[in-house]
Design a protein around this motif. Structure first.
Motif, PDB file in Angstrom:
ATOM      1  N   ASP A   1       0.853  -1.198   0.000  1.00 16.97           N
ATOM      2  CA  ASP A   1       0.000   0.000   0.000  1.00 16.97           C
ATOM      3  C   ASP A   1       0.881   1.238   0.000  1.00 16.97           C
ATOM      4  N   VAL A   2       0.829   2.013  -1.087  1.00 14.28           N
ATOM      5  CA  VAL A   2       1.649   3.212  -1.219  1.00 14.28           C
ATOM      6  C   VAL A   2       0.904   4.396  -0.620  1.00 14.28           C
ATOM      7  N   GLU A   3       1.554   5.062   0.336  1.00 17.15           N
ATOM      8  CA  GLU A   3       0.982   6.242   0.977  1.00 17.15           C
ATOM      9  C   GLU A   3       1.887   7.437   0.720  1.00 17.15           C
ATOM     10  N   ALA A   4       1.443   8.607   1.137  1.00 20.17           N
ATOM     11  CA  ALA A   4       2.215   9.822   0.869  1.00 20.17           C
ATOM     12  C   ALA A   4       3.537   9.825   1.629  1.00 20.17           C
ATOM     13  N   GLU A   5       3.553   9.234   2.826  1.00 20.27           N
ATOM     14  CA  GLU A   5       4.747   9.310   3.661  1.00 20.27           C
ATOM     15  C   GLU A   5       5.569   8.028   3.666  1.00 20.27           C
ATOM     16  N   GLY A   6       5.120   7.042   2.900  1.00 18.86           N
ATOM     17  CA  GLY A   6       5.883   5.802   2.878  1.00 18.86           C
ATOM     18  C   GLY A   6       5.080   4.665   2.278  1.00 18.86           C
ATOM     19  N   VAL A   7       5.567   3.445   2.476  1.00 19.63           N
ATOM     20  CA  VAL A   7       4.933   2.257   1.906  1.00 19.63           C
ATOM     21  C   VAL A   7       4.646   1.264   3.032  1.00 19.63           C
ATOM     22  N   ALA A   8       3.412   0.793   3.091  1.00 18.99           N
ATOM     23  CA  ALA A   8       3.023  -0.196   4.095  1.00 18.99           C
ATOM     24  C   ALA A   8       3.025  -1.580   3.450  1.00 18.99           C
ATOM     25  N   LEU A   9       3.719  -2.522   4.102  1.00 18.59           N
ATOM     26  CA  LEU A   9       3.782  -3.893   3.611  1.00 18.59           C
ATOM     27  C   LEU A   9       3.060  -4.809   4.592  1.00 18.59           C
ATOM     28  N   TRP A  10       2.164  -5.640   4.095  1.00 19.79           N
ATOM     29  CA  TRP A  10       1.513  -6.637   4.931  1.00 19.79           C
ATOM     30  C   TRP A  10       2.285  -7.941   4.785  1.00 19.79           C
ATOM     31  N   ILE A  11       2.959  -8.349   5.851  1.00 13.67           N
ATOM     32  CA  ILE A  11       3.740  -9.585   5.845  1.00 13.67           C
ATOM     33  C   ILE A  11       2.826 -10.685   6.354  1.00 13.67           C
ATOM     34  N   ALA A  12       2.306 -11.492   5.439  1.00 12.86           N
ATOM     35  CA  ALA A  12       1.285 -12.486   5.783  1.00 12.86           C
ATOM     36  C   ALA A  12       1.816 -13.572   6.708  1.00 12.86           C
ATOM     37  N   THR A  13       3.069 -13.954   6.522  1.00 18.17           N
ATOM     38  CA  THR A  13       3.681 -14.969   7.382  1.00 18.17           C
ATOM     39  C   THR A  13       5.181 -14.725   7.419  1.00 18.17           C
ATOM     40  N   SER A  14       5.807 -15.156   8.483  1.00 18.81           N
ATOM     41  CA  SER A  14       7.247 -14.963   8.616  1.00 18.81           C
ATOM     42  C   SER A  14       7.813 -16.031   9.538  1.00 18.81           C
ATOM     43  N   LYS A  15       9.107 -15.994   9.708  1.00 18.33           N
ATOM     44  CA  LYS A  15       9.801 -16.975  10.547  1.00 18.33           C
ATOM     45  C   LYS A  15       9.280 -16.959  11.974  1.00 18.33           C
ATOM     46  N   THR A  16       8.921 -15.785  12.467  1.00 16.43           N
ATOM     47  CA  THR A  16       8.425 -15.660  13.843  1.00 16.43           C
ATOM     48  C   THR A  16       6.897 -15.600  13.903  1.00 16.43           C
ATOM     49  N   ASP A  17       6.243 -15.891  12.784  1.00 14.32           N
ATOM     50  CA  ASP A  17       4.773 -15.897  12.728  1.00 14.32           C
ATOM     51  C   ASP A  17       4.323 -17.128  11.949  1.00 14.32           C
ATOM     52  N   GLN A  18       4.592 -18.309  12.524  1.00  9.88           N
ATOM     53  CA  GLN A  18       4.279 -19.551  11.842  1.00  9.88           C
ATOM     54  C   GLN A  18       2.771 -19.803  11.750  1.00  9.88           C
TER      55      GLN A  18
ATOM     56  N   SER B   1       0.730 -17.563  10.792  1.00 12.35           N
ATOM     57  CA  SER B   1       0.273 -16.678   9.715  1.00 12.35           C
ATOM     58  C   SER B   1      -0.805 -15.697  10.169  1.00 12.35           C
ATOM     59  N   LYS B   2      -0.585 -15.100  11.333  1.00  6.52           N
ATOM     60  CA  LYS B   2      -1.507 -14.056  11.792  1.00  6.52           C
ATOM     61  C   LYS B   2      -1.323 -12.784  10.970  1.00  6.52           C
ATOM     62  N   GLY B   3      -0.104 -12.575  10.456  1.00  2.71           N
ATOM     63  CA  GLY B   3       0.169 -11.413   9.640  1.00  2.71           C
ATOM     64  C   GLY B   3       0.562 -10.192  10.456  1.00  2.71           C
ATOM     65  N   ASP B   4       1.313  -9.284   9.822  1.00  2.00           N
ATOM     66  CA  ASP B   4       1.758  -8.082  10.514  1.00  2.00           C
ATOM     67  C   ASP B   4       2.112  -7.032   9.468  1.00  2.00           C
ATOM     68  N   GLU B   5       1.875  -5.782   9.798  1.00  2.00           N
ATOM     69  CA  GLU B   5       2.200  -4.691   8.881  1.00  2.00           C
ATOM     70  C   GLU B   5       3.522  -4.042   9.274  1.00  2.00           C
ATOM     71  N   THR B   6       4.339  -3.783   8.277  1.00  2.00           N
ATOM     72  CA  THR B   6       5.596  -3.055   8.483  1.00  2.00           C
ATOM     73  C   THR B   6       5.581  -1.841   7.568  1.00  2.00           C
ATOM     74  N   PHE B   7       5.867  -0.686   8.138  1.00  2.00           N
ATOM     75  CA  PHE B   7       5.826   0.563   7.368  1.00  2.00           C
ATOM     76  C   PHE B   7       7.245   1.003   7.019  1.00  2.00           C
ATOM     77  N   VAL B   8       7.439   1.329   5.739  1.00  2.00           N
ATOM     78  CA  VAL B   8       8.741   1.820   5.263  1.00  2.00           C
ATOM     79  C   VAL B   8       8.588   3.310   4.990  1.00  2.00           C
ATOM     80  N   PRO B   9       9.094   4.160   5.850  1.00  2.00           N
ATOM     81  CA  PRO B   9       8.914   5.604   5.665  1.00  2.00           C
ATOM     82  C   PRO B   9       9.936   6.179   4.684  1.00  2.00           C
ATOM     83  N   ILE B  10       9.704   7.407   4.285  1.00  2.00           N
ATOM     84  CA  ILE B  10      10.712   8.137   3.503  1.00  2.00           C
ATOM     85  C   ILE B  10      11.747   8.642   4.512  1.00  2.00           C
ATOM     86  N   TRP B  11      12.860   7.920   4.626  1.00  2.00           N
ATOM     87  CA  TRP B  11      13.824   8.246   5.678  1.00  2.00           C
ATOM     88  C   TRP B  11      14.997   9.089   5.180  1.00  2.00           C
ATOM     89  N   ASP B  12      14.981   9.459   3.881  1.00  2.00           N
ATOM     90  CA  ASP B  12      16.089  10.224   3.317  1.00  2.00           C
ATOM     91  C   ASP B  12      15.555  11.154   2.239  1.00  2.00           C
TER      92      ASP B  12
END
Length: 382
Positions: A217-234, A236-247
């Motif tokens: 999901d592209v937003e004005a201040e960054g990009v939100a990623l929905w991580i459906a499953t991961s090594k620490t989420d077996q 698959s509850k899912g989690d959102e990680t936001f990537v801001p414009i840091w530079d």
């Protein structure tokens, strides 16, 4: 007295048909049987004559035997132990040694033979356990010398086989790799987006490979990623990680890079399914009709190849050692060096010892390095 501790000495086994009752101790003489572990109280009588045992004292029933076999160890452990004991028994036969009960010298020699054949230390340890527990309890070999050999071998093994971690992609390396991406070609547009989101979200490579277009999901201040499953989420509850414009540098702007890749995907006719796609050398979508395992999704190895190709294009030294994990390591270290904690951003478990050891402690040690107290003129700073 209460329960008495007795010891089996010179027992004679006879057929069941010849069983005779044990000879009981005289009732007038009560007290403990004396051995080197006996502790007597003042005035306590002792018994030195031992009971006579029959075969019945040494056998368990078939039902009990089956229960012991079933419950004494997990199925896989029992199977492995039987295999390892068989290997030891065959080795003893070849060497003309007694397998059971074996001597300490035989035990030590067997361990030394496995070291000579360069077995893994943990493998040798399991063989030692299998062999020793197989021996009668009162005739088990000593372990001091054998464990000493294994410990020294373990140290040497660790030095020879130390796992080398993928180098962290530092800020300068990252910028050079992004700059090397051709922004007039779909592959370059895709790789730039993968580099920026991978570093910004501290992604594991498979997390990037598993992304759907709907997860981004592209937003004005960054990009939100929905991580459906991961090594620490077996689960698959899912989690959102936001990537801001840091530079302020537009070259590494996550919003711009993601929009460009979305536009490229749509021009290529891919408006759903996997976010990162395999492309031909000409920039077209690769035919994935025969990809039965991953479908439209690329593999984690493919993400590695993209990152490594960017390192090669940027003329980075030792580019062949660089992997996608370097984005995660480099980003996490940059956050820790700036005084932050990368745990939440990288989806590590709260209180992760790996984060503390690899990033936070390292950043603290560097910030408090005693050389920082010394100025360029050699004088100590206050």
């Amino acid at each position: 007295m209460g329960d008495e501790l007795v010891e089996v000495v010179d027992a004679e086994l006879v057929d069941e048909s010849e069983l005779r009752p044990a000879i009981a101790e005289p009732t007038a003489q009560t007290g403990p049987l004396v051995d080197r572990h006996t502790v007597l109280r003042p005035g306590e009588l002792t018994i030195t004559k031992r009971p006579t045992y029959t075969a019945r004292d040494f056998y368990v029933s078939e039902e009990t035997a089956r229960r012991i076999d079933q419950e004494s160890a997990p199925a896989n452990t029992g199977k492995n132990y039987r295999s390892q004991r068989g290997i030891f028994e065959r080795w003893c036969n070849e060497m003309g040694r007694v397998a059971r009960p074996c001597t300490t010298a035989t035990f030590v020699e067997y361990v030394a033979s496995m070291i000579a054949r360069e077995y893994r230390p943990n493998t040798i340890g399991t063989h030692m356990s299998a062999v020793r527990t197989w021996q009668p309890e009162d005739a088990r070999p000593g372990t001091k010398v054998a464990r000493g050999l294994l410990n020294e071998y373990r140290k040497a093994w660790g030095r020879r086989n130390r796992v080398t971690k993928a180098p962290a992609i530092t800020d300068d390396m990252f910028r050079a790799m992004v700059a090397a991406c051709d922004q007039h070609h779909p592959i370059g547009i895709r790789n730039r987006c993968a580099l920026i989101l991978g570093r910004g979200a501290l992604n594991r490579r498979i997390e990037l490979a598993d992304l759907l277009q709907a997860d981004v999901d592209v937003e004005a201040e960054g990009v939100a990623l929905w991580i459906a499953t991961s090594k620490t989420d077996q689960d698959s509850k899912g989690d959102e990680t936001f990537v801001p414009i840091w530079d302020d540098d537009p070259l590494i702007n996550p919003v711009h890079a993601t929009r460009e890749w979305f536009s490229t995907l749509h021009r290529l006719g891919a408006r759903d399914s996997a976010f990162f796609r395999a492309l031909t050398a000409y920039g077209a979508l690769q035919n994935r009709s025969t990809a039965t395992v991953r479908g439209d999704h690329v593999s984690g190895d493919a993400i590695n190849d993209w990152v490594r190709s960017c390192a090669y294009s940027a003329n980075l030294p030792h580019w062949q050692e660089i992997t996608a994990h370097g984005l995660r390591r480099g980003g996490a270290q940059a956050i820790a060096d700036a005084g932050g904690d990368p745990t939440r951003q990288g989806r590590w478990k709260p209180g992760s010892t790996a984060v503390k050891r690899e990033y936070l402690d390292r950043a603290l040690a560097r910030s408090e390095n005693p050389w920082l107290k010394v100025d360029k003129g050699g004088r100590q700073n206050p």
